[in-house]
Design a protein around this motif. Sequence first.
Motif, PDB file in Angstrom:
ATOM      1  N   ARG A 373      70.773  80.499  26.890  1.00  0.00           N
ATOM      2  CA  ARG A 373      70.121  81.718  26.409  1.00  0.00           C
ATOM      3  C   ARG A 373      68.854  81.402  25.611  1.00  0.00           C
ATOM      4  NH1 ARG A 373      75.675  82.841  25.360  1.00  0.00           N
ATOM      5  NH2 ARG A 373      75.395  82.360  23.141  1.00  0.00           N
ATOM      6  N   ALA A 374      68.814  80.164  25.036  1.00  0.00           N
ATOM      7  CA  ALA A 374      67.674  79.810  24.187  1.00  0.00           C
ATOM      8  C   ALA A 374      66.528  79.173  24.962  1.00  0.00           C
ATOM      9  CB  ALA A 374      68.126  78.858  23.084  1.00  0.00           C
ATOM     10  N   ALA A 375      66.840  78.411  26.005  1.00  0.00           N
ATOM     11  CA  ALA A 375      65.825  77.626  26.697  1.00  0.00           C
ATOM     12  C   ALA A 375      65.116  78.443  27.767  1.00  0.00           C
ATOM     13  CB  ALA A 375      66.466  76.392  27.323  1.00  0.00           C
ATOM     14  N   ARG A 376      63.899  78.013  28.126  1.00  0.00           N
ATOM     15  CA  ARG A 376      63.143  78.672  29.194  1.00  0.00           C
ATOM     16  C   ARG A 376      63.224  77.900  30.502  1.00  0.00           C
ATOM     17  NH1 ARG A 376      58.016  76.152  29.506  1.00  0.00           N
ATOM     18  NH2 ARG A 376      57.557  74.763  27.747  1.00  0.00           N
ATOM     19  N   VAL A 377      64.011  76.844  30.511  1.00  0.00           N
ATOM     20  CA  VAL A 377      64.236  76.052  31.730  1.00  0.00           C
ATOM     21  C   VAL A 377      65.747  75.995  31.965  1.00  0.00           C
ATOM     22  CG1 VAL A 377      62.153  74.642  31.468  1.00  0.00           C
ATOM     23  CG2 VAL A 377      64.294  73.895  30.400  1.00  0.00           C
ATOM     24  N   PRO A 378      66.186  75.595  33.160  1.00  0.00           N
ATOM     25  CA  PRO A 378      67.632  75.529  33.417  1.00  0.00           C
ATOM     26  C   PRO A 378      68.348  74.579  32.447  1.00  0.00           C
ATOM     27  CG  PRO A 378      66.407  75.371  35.464  1.00  0.00           C
ATOM     28  CD  PRO A 378      65.400  75.281  34.368  1.00  0.00           C
ATOM     29  N   VAL A 379      69.554  74.959  32.062  1.00  0.00           N
ATOM     30  CA  VAL A 379      70.404  74.128  31.189  1.00  0.00           C
ATOM     31  C   VAL A 379      71.668  73.783  31.957  1.00  0.00           C
ATOM     32  CG1 VAL A 379      71.690  74.008  29.026  1.00  0.00           C
ATOM     33  CG2 VAL A 379      69.495  75.207  29.098  1.00  0.00           C
ATOM     34  N   ARG A 380      71.995  72.502  32.013  1.00  0.00           N
ATOM     35  CA  ARG A 380      73.176  72.062  32.764  1.00  0.00           C
ATOM     36  C   ARG A 380      73.907  70.976  31.990  1.00  0.00           C
ATOM     37  NH1 ARG A 380      68.960  72.237  36.609  1.00  0.00           N
ATOM     38  NH2 ARG A 380      69.231  73.885  38.186  1.00  0.00           N
ATOM     39  N   ARG A 381      75.230  70.981  32.146  1.00  0.00           N
ATOM     40  CA  ARG A 381      76.009  69.842  31.634  1.00  0.00           C
ATOM     41  C   ARG A 381      75.872  68.673  32.606  1.00  0.00           C
ATOM     42  NH1 ARG A 381      81.587  71.414  31.660  1.00  0.00           N
ATOM     43  NH2 ARG A 381      80.879  73.394  32.561  1.00  0.00           N
ATOM     44  N   ALA A 382      75.762  67.474  32.079  1.00  0.00           N
ATOM     45  CA  ALA A 382      75.583  66.286  32.911  1.00  0.00           C
ATOM     46  C   ALA A 382      76.915  65.909  33.546  1.00  0.00           C
ATOM     47  CB  ALA A 382      75.050  65.128  32.070  1.00  0.00           C
ATOM     48  N   SER A 383      77.032  66.097  34.854  1.00  0.00           N
ATOM     49  CA  SER A 383      78.243  65.701  35.573  1.00  0.00           C
ATOM     50  C   SER A 383      78.239  64.212  35.895  1.00  0.00           C
ATOM     51  CB  SER A 383      78.380  66.504  36.865  1.00  0.00           C
ATOM     52  OG  SER A 383      77.232  66.328  37.687  1.00  0.00           O
ATOM     53  N   GLU A 384      77.042  63.611  35.836  1.00  0.00           N
ATOM     54  CA  GLU A 384      76.875  62.174  36.031  1.00  0.00           C
ATOM     55  C   GLU A 384      75.656  61.741  35.231  1.00  0.00           C
ATOM     56  OE1 GLU A 384      74.259  62.418  40.142  1.00  0.00           O
ATOM     57  OE2 GLU A 384      76.380  61.892  40.222  1.00  0.00           O
ATOM     58  N   GLY A 392      61.481  70.237  34.787  1.00  0.00           N
ATOM     59  CA  GLY A 392      61.957  70.991  33.645  1.00  0.00           C
ATOM     60  C   GLY A 392      63.451  71.230  33.662  1.00  0.00           C
ATOM     61  N   GLU A 393      64.154  70.766  32.631  1.00  0.00           N
ATOM     62  CA  GLU A 393      65.604  70.938  32.552  1.00  0.00           C
ATOM     63  C   GLU A 393      66.080  70.482  31.187  1.00  0.00           C
ATOM     64  OE1 GLU A 393      69.344  69.946  35.503  1.00  0.00           O
ATOM     65  OE2 GLU A 393      67.955  68.316  35.034  1.00  0.00           O
ATOM     66  N   VAL A 394      67.135  71.112  30.692  1.00  0.00           N
ATOM     67  CA  VAL A 394      67.841  70.653  29.507  1.00  0.00           C
ATOM     68  C   VAL A 394      69.217  70.180  29.955  1.00  0.00           C
ATOM     69  CG1 VAL A 394      68.856  71.289  27.291  1.00  0.00           C
ATOM     70  CG2 VAL A 394      66.624  72.210  27.947  1.00  0.00           C
ATOM     71  N   LEU A 395      69.541  68.923  29.667  1.00  0.00           N
ATOM     72  CA  LEU A 395      70.855  68.371  29.989  1.00  0.00           C
ATOM     73  C   LEU A 395      71.711  68.315  28.735  1.00  0.00           C
ATOM     74  CD1 LEU A 395      70.406  65.354  32.452  1.00  0.00           C
ATOM     75  CD2 LEU A 395      71.356  67.618  32.926  1.00  0.00           C
ATOM     76  N   VAL A 396      72.989  68.653  28.887  1.00  0.00           N
ATOM     77  CA  VAL A 396      73.965  68.567  27.805  1.00  0.00           C
ATOM     78  C   VAL A 396      74.999  67.525  28.205  1.00  0.00           C
ATOM     79  CG1 VAL A 396      75.684  69.804  26.432  1.00  0.00           C
ATOM     80  CG2 VAL A 396      73.611  70.989  27.225  1.00  0.00           C
ATOM     81  N   GLY A 397      75.235  66.518  27.367  1.00  0.00           N
ATOM     82  CA  GLY A 397      76.187  65.469  27.728  1.00  0.00           C
ATOM     83  C   GLY A 397      76.666  64.703  26.515  1.00  0.00           C
ATOM     84  N   GLY A 398      77.719  63.904  26.739  1.00  0.00           N
ATOM     85  CA  GLY A 398      78.278  63.077  25.683  1.00  0.00           C
ATOM     86  C   GLY A 398      77.894  61.624  25.854  1.00  0.00           C
ATOM     87  N   ALA A 399      78.731  60.742  25.285  1.00  0.00           N
ATOM     88  CA  ALA A 399      78.419  59.311  25.294  1.00  0.00           C
ATOM     89  C   ALA A 399      78.335  58.753  26.711  1.00  0.00           C
ATOM     90  CB  ALA A 399      79.470  58.547  24.479  1.00  0.00           C
ATOM     91  N   ASP A 400      79.135  59.294  27.637  1.00  0.00           N
ATOM     92  CA  ASP A 400      79.107  58.781  29.010  1.00  0.00           C
ATOM     93  C   ASP A 400      77.780  59.048  29.710  1.00  0.00           C
ATOM     94  OD1 ASP A 400      81.619  57.781  28.810  1.00  0.00           O
ATOM     95  OD2 ASP A 400      82.623  59.434  29.845  1.00  0.00           O
ATOM     96  N   ALA A 401      77.022  60.000  29.207  1.00  0.00           N
ATOM     97  CA  ALA A 401      75.738  60.327  29.834  1.00  0.00           C
ATOM     98  C   ALA A 401      74.617  59.423  29.350  1.00  0.00           C
ATOM     99  CB  ALA A 401      75.377  61.786  29.553  1.00  0.00           C
TER     100      ALA A 401
END
Length: 558
Positions: A373-384, A392-401
């Motif tokens: 809702r905040a970003a102007r580009v796609p936001v995705r969780r990092a599956s890999e 343009g993209e915002v990635l959301v991930g943990g230590a594995d990313a």
Amino acid sequence: MRFRFHGKLTKGWVLGPTDDLPARTLPVMRAVSPVRFFDGELLELARWISTRYVTPLAEVLGALSPPRVASEEGPNTPGATRRPVQAGCAAADAAMWLGYTHGSRLAHAIRDGEGAFVVRPAPEDEQALALEAVRTCVVGGRRAIVIVPEASPTPATVTTLQRALGERVVVFAGGDARSRYRTWLAIVSGAADVVVGTRPAVFAPVPSLGLIWVARESHPAHREERAPYHHVRDVALRRAAIGGAVAVLAAACPSTEAASLGLPTVVPATKRWPKVEIVRPGPEGRAPRLVRALGEVRRAFVFAPLPGAGVAHVCRTCGAPAACAACGGTLRASGGEIRCVVCDAPGRCAACGGTTFGVRRGGAERVEAWASRAARVPVRRASEPRLPAPDGEVLVGGADAVRDLGVAGLDLVAILEADLAARRPGLAARERALAVWMEAVGWARPAGSAIVQTAHPGDPSVQALVRGSPDRFHERERERRAAGGFPVGSPVFPVVGTDALEEAVAAHEPITSLVTSLGGRTVCLLALEPDRVPAFGEQMRRLAAAGVVERVEAEPHL
């Protein structure tokens, strides 16, 4: 070779001549391979590992090479004949080292001498420095080993070396037994000037070895979880010392163990670190400053260490604290369902068997939702593990990313839940968290910035992240670990045995000795002065033969 021992067909190795012959010897039935599996230097290294990690020498020798595949050995199987280093390698770029304190000293050592160094590369130089070190080594007529903690996805360091050096590079990681043995035979023959691989590569039988480069040295995957339980850092340092090579421990945030060795540290001569801003945490990581920043950037990474959408805290049926009915573990909401984080069983209350829970919201799924809702580009969780898309993209991930993915050039890196590191179990929990944070924040180089959410801005790990230097953090860690009874550099051993074990261990005057019982066995966790390890190992072997000691492990993750 093969021989019968206690009626069983047993594998053995020829170590060399000896005058120490027992009264009774067993005949060798046959030699099974023309391959020389180790030379004198690797045998010396194996003996050191056997002593340092209190492991049978035969077990160490078995770890020096992959399992043999006889059909890969032909009439031209390599023996003692080794190919020389190939001629015609592009000269190394000496100018790169000029931008680093002790850089010229390291380059000179690789070219003409030996030694050991710690390297803290600027984030955008991580792969380039490894390449220039390897080039310097090869131009000088010697070979190199580069050790990475993970093989998948292919680290950027590996890709950089392959692109620049082509067929001179052999990757020794992954694959089936046949391909691994085939690659190992090629290494024995000297077919490669550079061997790149994961932990087993530290034993690669590279002739004319001049350099061992340990990439991301602080990564926990550099510690072997099976006997002989060695750590790549220590083995690399010892092998380089035995063979007259240079060992380099490279990481954005080296381990406290590496930082405590007193080695020359190669660091950028001028500060090359992103601007790091500290803000107070918001609900679910939704700090107002971060929300505004996400609306302004094109490429970003948000480090969210907790997966899922929240943690169940209470059973709505009976009101009991939420716990897994199968194992008592924590229940987490993820993907629209609740499952146990320990055994992965469907969520059922341990008290009443209910399946509805009150959930304390938070985690990567929730971050993805509000960041979208905040970003102007796609936001995705990092599956890999990957970097945000170039367009343009915002990635959301943990230590594995957070992997060796190359120069990222992100606009923003955000670290959420930084205070969680202080609550995680383990002596090295904060250090592991800081190493991941620094690698992630390095993705903001050369022009981006970082935001860290914490309620404790003065915490040493947070301050290390702001400065881009872990030096003061390591000082505090040394003090903290010494106060906890496990000083940095002191070998640590868990030992399992009978009731007589506690008295036997006490005779070695350990720095710390913690004793408990488990399943009718005595378990001792002890830290020793380094010079006491050889005598300790000899006694453990005698007690194992007497049935007092059942298992000795080395360097557990504490």
